[in-house]
Scaffold this motif. Structure first.
Motif, PDB file in Angstrom:
ATOM      1  N   UNK A   1       0.828  -1.258   0.008  1.00 37.99           N
ATOM      2  CA  UNK A   1       0.031   0.116   0.021  1.00 37.99           C
ATOM      3  C   UNK A   1       0.774   1.144  -0.021  1.00 37.99           C
ATOM      4  N   UNK A   2       2.120   0.943  -0.259  1.00 38.83           N
ATOM      5  CA  UNK A   2       3.085   2.213  -0.112  1.00 38.83           C
ATOM      6  C   UNK A   2       3.887   2.246  -1.700  1.00 38.83           C
ATOM      7  N   UNK A   3       3.484   3.139  -2.516  1.00 40.36           N
ATOM      8  CA  UNK A   3       3.799   2.680  -3.769  1.00 40.36           C
ATOM      9  C   UNK A   3       5.443   3.197  -4.065  1.00 40.36           C
ATOM     10  N   UNK A   4       5.889   4.000  -3.120  1.00 35.25           N
ATOM     11  CA  UNK A   4       7.387   4.134  -3.105  1.00 35.25           C
ATOM     12  C   UNK A   4       8.183   3.132  -2.995  1.00 35.25           C
TER      13      UNK A   4
ATOM     14  N   UNK B   1       5.817   0.449  -9.940  1.00 33.18           N
ATOM     15  CA  UNK B   1       4.489  -0.058  -9.591  1.00 33.18           C
ATOM     16  C   UNK B   1       3.528   0.472 -10.095  1.00 33.18           C
ATOM     17  N   UNK B   2       2.294  -0.331 -10.155  1.00 35.83           N
ATOM     18  CA  UNK B   2       1.180   0.233 -10.901  1.00 35.83           C
ATOM     19  C   UNK B   2       0.066   0.441  -9.867  1.00 35.83           C
ATOM     20  N   UNK B   3      -0.913   1.334  -9.939  1.00 35.56           N
ATOM     21  CA  UNK B   3      -2.095   1.444  -9.001  1.00 35.56           C
ATOM     22  C   UNK B   3      -2.877   0.338  -9.227  1.00 35.56           C
ATOM     23  N   UNK B   4      -3.232  -0.568  -8.443  1.00 33.09           N
ATOM     24  CA  UNK B   4      -4.124  -1.616  -8.809  1.00 33.09           C
ATOM     25  C   UNK B   4      -5.481  -1.386  -8.237  1.00 33.09           C
TER      26      UNK B   4
ATOM     27  N   UNK C   1      -7.387   1.873  -6.476  1.00 30.69           N
ATOM     28  CA  UNK C   1      -7.004   3.553  -6.249  1.00 30.69           C
ATOM     29  C   UNK C   1      -6.820   3.802  -4.755  1.00 30.69           C
ATOM     30  N   UNK C   2      -5.491   4.363  -4.976  1.00 28.62           N
ATOM     31  CA  UNK C   2      -5.035   4.800  -3.450  1.00 28.62           C
ATOM     32  C   UNK C   2      -4.816   3.753  -2.292  1.00 28.62           C
ATOM     33  N   UNK C   3      -4.989   2.792  -2.568  1.00 29.63           N
ATOM     34  CA  UNK C   3      -5.072   1.609  -1.651  1.00 29.63           C
ATOM     35  C   UNK C   3      -3.950   0.492  -1.776  1.00 29.63           C
ATOM     36  N   UNK C   4      -3.951   0.000  -3.320  1.00 31.18           N
ATOM     37  CA  UNK C   4      -3.073  -1.390  -3.537  1.00 31.18           C
ATOM     38  C   UNK C   4      -2.271  -0.970  -4.568  1.00 31.18           C
ATOM     39  N   UNK C   5      -1.111  -1.420  -4.659  1.00 32.57           N
ATOM     40  CA  UNK C   5      -0.277  -0.977  -5.677  1.00 32.57           C
ATOM     41  C   UNK C   5       0.622  -2.544  -5.794  1.00 32.57           C
ATOM     42  N   UNK C   6       1.030  -2.637  -7.175  1.00 37.81           N
ATOM     43  CA  UNK C   6       1.747  -3.979  -7.389  1.00 37.81           C
ATOM     44  C   UNK C   6       2.728  -3.741  -8.265  1.00 37.81           C
ATOM     45  N   UNK C   7       3.652  -4.460  -8.446  1.00 38.33           N
ATOM     46  CA  UNK C   7       4.985  -4.456  -9.162  1.00 38.33           C
ATOM     47  C   UNK C   7       4.652  -4.937 -10.603  1.00 38.33           C
TER      48      UNK C   7
END
Length: 82
Positions: free
Chosen positions: A63-66, A71-74, A76-82
């Motif tokens: 949940x931390x895109x940094x 990464x891409x947002x899976x 919105x504003x909650x889950x990011x994935x590689x």
């Protein structure tokens, strides 16, 4: 299966929970799994993202895109994935 070499092999489909989805690239495996996990139990998916799911060395769900280089947002504003 340590002697199984899949170098250069592209996936054609993935079956998750009895449902088969046609795919064309490895990233589609992750997309399909995360989508199915969301529909099965979104709270567990959010917990995996919060904990920084990394089955091997690098984080692939967070949940931390940094923490991700590409990464891409899976979700919105909650889950990011590689």
């Amino acid at each position: 299966m340590p002697d199984l070499d899949l170098t250069g092999v592209k996936p054609k489909s993935i079956t998750f929970n009895g449902k088969t989805t046609q795919i064309s690239r490895c990233r589609d495996i992750l997309t399909t799994v995360v989508t199915n996990l969301f529909y099965l139990d979104k709270n567990k998916l959010f917990k995996m993202a919060k904990d920084g799911w990394k089955p091997r060395r690098r984080i692939i769900l967070t949940n931390d895109k940094t923490k991700l280089t590409r990464g891409f947002e899976f979700i919105k504003d909650t889950v990011y994935s590689h």
